[in-house]
Scaffold this active site. Structure first.
Site, PDB file in Angstrom:
ATOM      1  N   THR A 123      -2.774  -0.615 -14.650  1.00 21.09           N
ATOM      2  CA  THR A 123      -3.374  -0.229 -13.371  1.00 21.09           C
ATOM      3  C   THR A 123      -4.487  -1.191 -12.981  1.00 21.09           C
ATOM      4  O   THR A 123      -4.619  -1.570 -11.807  1.00 21.09           O
ATOM      5  CB  THR A 123      -3.929   1.204 -13.463  1.00 21.09           C
ATOM      6  N   HIS A 159      -3.026  -4.261 -11.496  1.00 23.83           N
ATOM      7  CA  HIS A 159      -2.671  -4.051 -10.087  1.00 23.83           C
ATOM      8  C   HIS A 159      -3.908  -4.200  -9.199  1.00 23.83           C
ATOM      9  O   HIS A 159      -3.840  -4.794  -8.113  1.00 23.83           O
ATOM     10  CB  HIS A 159      -2.060  -2.662  -9.894  1.00 23.83           C
TER      11      HIS A 159
END
Length: 345
Positions: free
Chosen positions: A44, A47
């Site tokens: 995450t 990202h």
């Protein structure tokens, strides 16, 4: 204690993170302020670094990011009763409302109003992080800071793997990233008969072999049906753990499942990809989506796994100081790493 701290901040809507001085989080009556010792980089966080479409829609700017950590309590709120200053802790990164139907039924992992630490509110890529007392988890003395810092992804693996009974079952894991490998280790330790893991990344396949997964398959060059035959499997897999988010891997898993097989799905697949639903129907497969960790049953189970001898240390391939954070993110972005743990001390 100074009222300022170093932190990695998503301070601009573009690629990267920046080390900045920001205020130490304020501590409310029910909050715990944790001095971070170790942080781990999650997919995450990559990202968010890459500032992809999901990050652009989700992440407020500016914000301190990160959610995998361990540390010690620096300050407690006036209403906190379970913890004390100096205690070694980690924390559940999903903060739930406590008011919705699922929360009130004891199913906090299904809360409709979940806020993610480092996603929807300030995170743990800083010298301090502040979370509610209800999200704090004490770490036993026989578990190291670096292992505690990867409990968040390990919890994803435990939640996924233990979604179905594994004793005596043949298990297929698609995706040999850190969570996939940890899921395979949990399956093996929980009594699975055969555990097979697939990927196309040579580094990840090598890491899976290093951690002792019995059957590691390069899906780019090996035929899974041939592998199944070679290890004495005469029927399909009983349990599938889909960790890759790759449509071809998921389709191959469906093909290789036994009738009545069960699939736990953690990998986030591209929107709109197709599977053959007739196979799902006529094989009578059970598909279950997985998100995060069960609060807090998964935490009890993963602490028990580690205290029982499950060695996660080899999954950490990079140990760096926080000033080297760019190197850590580069390793994660390359796909040629396991977990990357950063030291704040």
């Amino acid at each position: 204690m100074s009222n300022m701290m170093k932190a990695l901040v998503k301070s601009k809507p573009e690629v990267g993170l920046w080390m900045e001085n920001v205020p130490v989080p304020e501590v409310g009556p029910n909050d715990v302020l944790i001095r971070v010792r170790k942080s781990a980089i999650c997919g995450t966080d990559v990202h968010i670094w890459n500032w992809d479409q999901w990050a652009q829609k989700t992440i407020p700017v500016p914000m301190v990011v990160g959610h995998e950590f361990s540390g010690e309590i620096a300050e407690i709120g006036s209403a906190v009763t379970r913890y004390h200053v100096g205690e070694r802790v980690s924390g559940e990164g999903h903060i739930v409302c406590g008011k919705c139907r699922n929360c009130r039924a004891g199913r906090g992992h299904l809360c409709r109003n979940t806020l993610g630490v480092g996603v929807n509110r300030p995170g743990s890529f800083g010298e301090f992080v502040c979370i509610p007392e209800s999200n704090v988890v004490a770490i036993p003395e026989d578990i190291s800071d670096e292992i505690a810092a990867i409990f968040d992804p390990f919890g994803n693996a435990v939640h996924t793997a233990l979604s179905f009974d594994l004793v005596g079952e043949d298990v297929l894991v698609t995706g040999a990233g850190p969570i996939g490998i940890m899921g395979a280790l949990v399956a093996k330790r929980s009594g699975a008969r055969k555990v097979v893991i697939t990927d196309i990344n040579p580094h990840r396949l090598a890491l899976a072999r290093k951690l002792g997964i019995d059957h590691v398959v390069d899906a780019s060059s090996e035929n899974l049906a041939d592998v199944m035959k070679s290890i004495g499997m005469t029927e399909g897999f009983d349990v599938g753990l889909e960790m890759s988010g790759a449509a071809p891997a998921f389709r191959d898993m469906i093909d290789k499942m036994n009738n009545g097989g069960k699939i736990a799905i953690l990998g986030i697949a591209p929107a709109g990809f197709e599977i053959d639903w007739n196979k799902v129907i006529f094989k009578m497969l059970n598909l279950k989506g997985i998100y995060g960790r069960e609060m807090f049953e998964t935490w009890y189970k993963m602490i028990a796994f580690v205290q029982g001898g499950l060695d996660l240390a080899p999954i950490i391939t990079h140990r760096i100081g926080i000033d080297e954070f760019r190197d850590g993110f580069e390793a994660m972005r390359s796909g040629n790493s396991g977990k990357v743990v950063m030291d704040w001390m």
